[in-house]
Design an enzyme around this catalytic site. Sequence first.
Site, short mmCIF file in Angstrom:
data_model
loop_
_atom_site.label_atom_id
_atom_site.label_comp_id
_atom_site.label_asym_id
_atom_site.label_seq_id
_atom_site.Cartn_x
_atom_site.Cartn_y
_atom_site.Cartn_z
N TRP A 85 70.25 17.16 39.64
CA TRP A 85 69.06 16.73 38.89
C TRP A 85 69.37 16.59 37.40
O TRP A 85 68.92 15.64 36.77
CB TRP A 85 67.88 17.66 39.14
CG TRP A 85 67.37 17.50 40.54
CD1 TRP A 85 67.39 18.43 41.53
CD2 TRP A 85 66.82 16.31 41.12
NE1 TRP A 85 66.88 17.89 42.70
CE2 TRP A 85 66.52 16.60 42.47
CE3 TRP A 85 66.56 15.02 40.65
CZ2 TRP A 85 65.98 15.65 43.35
CZ3 TRP A 85 66.01 14.07 41.51
CH2 TRP A 85 65.73 14.39 42.84
N ASP A 90 63.18 20.80 32.76
CA ASP A 90 62.71 20.26 34.04
C ASP A 90 62.44 21.47 34.93
O ASP A 90 63.38 22.13 35.39
CB ASP A 90 63.80 19.36 34.63
CG ASP A 90 63.43 18.82 36.02
OD1 ASP A 90 62.36 19.18 36.55
OD2 ASP A 90 64.23 18.03 36.58
N LYS A 92 56.78 20.27 44.69
CA LYS A 92 57.54 21.43 45.16
C LYS A 92 56.70 22.70 45.06
O LYS A 92 56.43 23.34 46.05
CB LYS A 92 58.84 21.57 44.38
CG LYS A 92 59.95 20.70 44.93
CD LYS A 92 60.40 19.64 44.00
CE LYS A 92 61.40 18.70 44.66
NZ LYS A 92 61.97 17.79 43.68
C1 LIG Z 1 62.61 16.85 43.02
C2 LIG Z 1 63.14 17.01 41.66
C3 LIG Z 1 63.10 15.95 40.74
C4 LIG Z 1 62.62 14.57 41.10
O1 LIG Z 1 61.25 14.57 41.27
P1 LIG Z 1 60.45 13.24 41.63
O2 LIG Z 1 59.04 13.69 41.41
O3 LIG Z 1 60.77 12.90 43.03
O4 LIG Z 1 60.87 12.18 40.69
C5 LIG Z 1 63.57 16.19 39.47
N1 LIG Z 1 64.05 17.40 39.10
C6 LIG Z 1 64.10 18.44 39.97
C7 LIG Z 1 64.63 19.75 39.51
C8 LIG Z 1 63.64 18.27 41.27
O5 LIG Z 1 63.68 19.29 42.12
#
Ligand SMILES: *Cc1c(COP(=O)(O)O)cnc(C)c1O
Length: 362
Positions: free
Chosen positions: A103, A173, A197
């Site tokens: 990521w 993030d 998530k």
């Molecule tokens: C799933 C995830 C993303 C991407 O998320 P989307 O909403 O599908 O764009 C980015 N960073 C992390 C840490 C993730 O787990």
Amino acid sequence: MGKRAYNFNAGPAALPLEVLQQAQEELVEYQGIGMSIMEISHRSKEYEKVNSETQELLKELLGIPEGYKVLFLQGGASTQFAMIPMNFLKPGKVGSYVMTGSWAEKAIQEAQLIGETHIAASIAADRPLYMPSQDEIELRQDAAYLHITSNETIAGTQFHKYPETGNIPLIADMSSDILCRPIDASKFSMIYAGAQKNLGPSGVTIVIVKEDLLQDAPKTIPTMLRYSTFVKNDSLYNTPPVYSVYMVNLVLKWIKANGGVAAMEQKNIEKTKLIYDAIDNSGGFYRGVVDPGSRSTMNITWRMASEELEKAFVKESAQHGFVGLAGHRSVGGLRASTYNAVPYESCKALADFLADFQKRNG
Ligand SMILES: *Cc1c(COP(=O)(O)O)cnc(C)c1O
């Protein structure tokens, strides 16, 4: 109702049963208005309440101080990878990134399209997976910001101590671990997370941003890619993902009713200990791939002696009601995602299954 699966999906992921049941109750008629929440204007007083209440709940649960805005955007966390450098990476500055896995890498690749980047730290390939410590991170005074990935969802690594960045704005993030534990929000200039998530369904991305970071963004940024558009319009510039925000609202109320983020942390530690113990006590039958100091409480990753055995594990686990235990397609292996909404009982069942499978195949 039939038996609910032991859901260890990485994302979209498990939602609290109580939340689903409340959404079901309110689906056809929302709070006596003769319609569902999906059928009313996003400028109605009912939705305005959902919009503002959800912002307030996030501020309360995360302990967000004055001077920050909570925004609801679309395009997933992946769009944030681009919006961050577009809005904050000015000429003469570098975007600093801590390269911790898949990521982080995606975030870096987007920033490279926009401006100059700098890798402040990168994990070594010859060590078990880990998160870099403070002394491994190079802080540059010309950094527009330092970007970290709080929890690498695919690797199963998590920062347990965030870097101190002094006057360099820290951007995180937190897509896969927001609200899993208390944090000192004042250390961050921006936190963002796709909802699917640990917060709700897909469709909305939470952005929490310090207002002083928003000054003098380049004038050429398209309207929908400017943070200030969402700030000025209270996330109602265009039609927001109404139902996703409503679901996040219910999840936040569920967290609050269950003791807040401190209680979530306690529960997550108990839940993941069951599974990590089963791995550690297997005498090498299951092998954790993450350095113990960087193990995630959200995504537990491990390997087995062969890919055949891993395939057999996934197949048999499915027959026992487990879902989502195959590792990400890019790395293989096994992964159990144990977000806030995953019940203790599911983790207990998985720990028992791990022991049981080993007895039959070890
Ligand atoms: C799933 C995830 C993303 C991407 O998320 P989307 O909403 O599908 O764009 C980015 N960073 C992390 C840490 C993730 O787990």
